[in-house]
Design a protein around this motif. Structure first.
Motif, PDB file in Angstrom:
ATOM      1  N   LEU A  79       0.831  -1.216   0.000  1.00 42.63           N
ATOM      2  CA  LEU A  79       0.000   0.000   0.000  1.00 42.63           C
ATOM      3  C   LEU A  79       0.857   1.254   0.000  1.00 42.63           C
ATOM      4  N   ASN A  80       1.960   1.198   0.759  1.00 43.63           N
ATOM      5  CA  ASN A  80       2.870   2.346   0.810  1.00 43.63           C
ATOM      6  C   ASN A  80       3.483   2.604  -0.567  1.00 43.63           C
ATOM      7  N   ASN A  81       3.908   1.528  -1.237  1.00 45.29           N
ATOM      8  CA  ASN A  81       4.471   1.671  -2.588  1.00 45.29           C
ATOM      9  C   ASN A  81       3.431   2.195  -3.573  1.00 45.29           C
ATOM     10  N   LEU A  82       2.193   1.668  -3.442  1.00 46.48           N
ATOM     11  CA  LEU A  82       1.111   2.125  -4.312  1.00 46.48           C
ATOM     12  C   LEU A  82       0.814   3.600  -4.075  1.00 46.48           C
ATOM     13  N   LEU A  83       0.841   3.985  -2.803  1.00 45.32           N
ATOM     14  CA  LEU A  83       0.593   5.388  -2.441  1.00 45.32           C
ATOM     15  C   LEU A  83       1.644   6.297  -3.059  1.00 45.32           C
TER      16      LEU A  83
ATOM     17  N   LYS B  15       3.542   5.750  -5.676  1.00 43.13           N
ATOM     18  CA  LYS B  15       3.413   5.783  -7.139  1.00 43.13           C
ATOM     19  C   LYS B  15       2.186   6.594  -7.564  1.00 43.13           C
ATOM     20  N   SER B  16       1.077   6.432  -6.815  1.00 43.84           N
ATOM     21  CA  SER B  16      -0.158   7.139  -7.156  1.00 43.84           C
ATOM     22  C   SER B  16       0.025   8.644  -7.053  1.00 43.84           C
ATOM     23  N   PHE B  17       0.658   9.076  -5.977  1.00 41.27           N
ATOM     24  CA  PHE B  17       0.830  10.513  -5.804  1.00 41.27           C
ATOM     25  C   PHE B  17       1.893  11.077  -6.736  1.00 41.27           C
ATOM     26  N   HIS B  18       2.806  10.234  -7.149  1.00 44.66           N
ATOM     27  CA  HIS B  18       3.752  10.667  -8.175  1.00 44.66           C
ATOM     28  C   HIS B  18       2.995  10.971  -9.464  1.00 44.66           C
ATOM     29  N   GLU B  19       1.991  10.138  -9.766  1.00 44.55           N
ATOM     30  CA  GLU B  19       1.182  10.350 -10.969  1.00 44.55           C
ATOM     31  C   GLU B  19       0.331  11.615 -10.864  1.00 44.55           C
ATOM     32  N   ILE B  20       0.027  12.037  -9.632  1.00 47.19           N
ATOM     33  CA  ILE B  20      -0.726  13.285  -9.434  1.00 47.19           C
ATOM     34  C   ILE B  20       0.198  14.492  -9.517  1.00 47.19           C
ATOM     35  N   TYR B  21       1.348  14.404  -8.818  1.00 50.44           N
ATOM     36  CA  TYR B  21       2.245  15.559  -8.734  1.00 50.44           C
ATOM     37  C   TYR B  21       2.919  15.875 -10.065  1.00 50.44           C
ATOM     38  N   THR B  22       3.185  14.851 -10.871  1.00 50.45           N
ATOM     39  CA  THR B  22       3.858  15.095 -12.150  1.00 50.45           C
ATOM     40  C   THR B  22       3.036  16.003 -13.062  1.00 50.45           C
ATOM     41  N   PRO B  23       1.750  15.700 -13.318  1.00 49.32           N
ATOM     42  CA  PRO B  23       0.976  16.634 -14.161  1.00 49.32           C
ATOM     43  C   PRO B  23       0.768  17.993 -13.506  1.00 49.32           C
ATOM     44  N   LEU B  24       0.669  18.040 -12.182  1.00 51.87           N
ATOM     45  CA  LEU B  24       0.529  19.334 -11.511  1.00 51.87           C
ATOM     46  C   LEU B  24       1.773  20.188 -11.738  1.00 51.87           C
ATOM     47  N   SER B  25       2.936  19.552 -11.702  1.00 53.93           N
ATOM     48  CA  SER B  25       4.185  20.274 -11.960  1.00 53.93           C
ATOM     49  C   SER B  25       4.239  20.781 -13.399  1.00 53.93           C
ATOM     50  N   VAL B  26       3.742  19.948 -14.340  1.00 52.58           N
ATOM     51  CA  VAL B  26       3.703  20.351 -15.748  1.00 52.58           C
ATOM     52  C   VAL B  26       2.776  21.552 -15.924  1.00 52.58           C
ATOM     53  N   ILE B  27       1.619  21.500 -15.250  1.00 52.42           N
ATOM     54  CA  ILE B  27       0.668  22.617 -15.329  1.00 52.42           C
ATOM     55  C   ILE B  27       1.293  23.890 -14.770  1.00 52.42           C
ATOM     56  N   GLN B  28       1.970  23.765 -13.620  1.00 49.22           N
ATOM     57  CA  GLN B  28       2.597  24.936 -12.999  1.00 49.22           C
ATOM     58  C   GLN B  28       3.658  25.538 -13.917  1.00 49.22           C
ATOM     59  N   THR B  29       4.477  24.687 -14.510  1.00 49.57           N
ATOM     60  CA  THR B  29       5.505  25.174 -15.434  1.00 49.57           C
ATOM     61  C   THR B  29       4.871  25.864 -16.642  1.00 49.57           C
ATOM     62  N   GLY B  30       3.800  25.251 -17.152  1.00 44.22           N
ATOM     63  CA  GLY B  30       3.103  25.837 -18.299  1.00 44.22           C
ATOM     64  C   GLY B  30       2.529  27.209 -17.981  1.00 44.22           C
TER      65      GLY B  30
END
Length: 343
Positions: free
Chosen positions: A133-137, A139-154
């Motif tokens: 569950l910790n590993n899934l957590l 990875k899941s939040f990495h998938e959330i933070y990555t697009p948020l970072s892209v949006i912020q940069t954009g």
């Protein structure tokens, strides 16, 4: 043929007979077994092999099982290894202490083979689930933070090229709200399996950083901040993630419920040798002051959020012995946090 489970179990007991009994019980189930006859040697072995489970006696020479477990839990590389205590002690106080220092279970002596095997299997399985569950957590939040970072940069690139606009400010504000909620969810789950160890932080600099982060969100309502610090170099002993969750949740609520064209006031002052920091806003008052720190409570379900933010604030304050007071009258709301260093 013996089934190999490839799970490493470390047995720490100063009595050879106990070690041999446990080895006989566990070996037939295919576990990889390691032995130590004192706590210090056990810690040394644990550092080298990273066992999946530790069976730990209480009454031992040099350092007893309680101190051994305490040292294990203070080591960042060993703290998550489940520890089952073994002892002939039957007093409730001894059992309570075993759990207080970080044990997850308590097996009495003399050993019952069926009980030992069932408990060992259960805790190994539980640890596998928690780790997964910790590993899934993560990875899941990495998938959330990555697009948020892209949006912020954009947004930043768009603003640099074409200048600021109301549309870009709205997108940036929405992104901040989403970040706060996702970070709250991450912390709410992670705190159950991570200690979030404290360290000394400069409170004034930390607050200034959070104010800067929220300025785009406040700008959408024409809200500004004032920050007044009456203490030279105010230091607070707390985990940085937990202090950030406290401040971000209270600040986001202050912006959310503040009237447009108002000022959110943040202050740090000394009161009877205690550091008091407060956040106040002008706008809607809180009608249910006794309910707001409860999990999932939302005074207004029309606003964005899950109702876990102020519950996290309450948990952080309780853990770090910070007294929190809320005053909400005549369209003014003030959250005060009273901190005193433990000597």
């Amino acid at each position: 043929m013996k089934k190999t489970l490839h799970k490493k179990i470390l047995i720490i007991d100063d009595v050879s007979e106990n070690i041999n009994v446990l080895r006989h019980m566990l070996d037939k189930h295919g576990y990889e077994l390691f032995m130590a006859k004192d706590g210090l040697k056990g810690i040394e072995i644990a550092k080298n092999i990273q066992p999946d489970l530790i069976l730990l006696d209480i009454m031992m020479p040099i350092i007893d099982g309680y101190e051994t477990c305490t040292k294990l839990k203070k080591d960042k590389n060993l703290k998550d290894i489940p520890v089952i205590f073994l002892s002939a002690l039957t007093n409730i106080e001894d059992k309570v202490k075993a759990f207080e220092v970080g044990g997850i279970d308590y097996i009495p002596k003399p050993f019952n083979e069926q009980e030992v095997i069932i408990r060992v299997k259960a805790h190994l399985q539980t640890n596998i689930i928690i780790t997964s569950l910790n590993n899934l957590l993560e990875k899941s939040f990495h998938e959330i933070y990555t697009p948020l970072s892209v949006i912020q940069t954009g947004i930043e690139m768009q603003t640099l090229e074409y200048g600021p606009s109301e549309y870009m400010d709205s997108i940036k504000a929405a992104m901040i709200n989403l970040n706060v909620v996702s970070d709250d969810i991450y912390y709410a789950i992670k705190k159950e399996i991570s200690p979030f160890d404290p360290r000394w932080l400069e409170l004034d600099l930390f607050i200034e950083k959070q104010i800067k982060y929220f300025k785009p969100l406040a700008k959408t309502k024409y809200i500004t901040f004032s920050f007044d610090n009456e203490i030279e170099n105010p230091m607070i002993y707390i985990n940085d993630v937990e202090l950030k969750r406290l401040l971000l949740n209270v600040l986001s609520n202050a912006i959310k419920y503040a009237s447009p064209n108002t000022i959110i006031k943040i202050k740090i002052k000394n009161r009877n040798d205690k550091i008091v920091f407060s956040i106040s806003n002008q706008g809607r008052i809180i009608k249910n002051k006794d309910e707001i720190f409860k999990n999932l409570f939302q005074e207004d379900s029309n606003h964005f959020g899950l109702g876990i933010g102020l519950d996290i604030v309450a948990q952080v304050c309780k853990k770090n012995k910070i007294e929190v007071k809320v005053k909400s009258v005549n369209n003014f709301t003030k959250f005060s946090f009273i901190y005193k260093e433990e000597k």
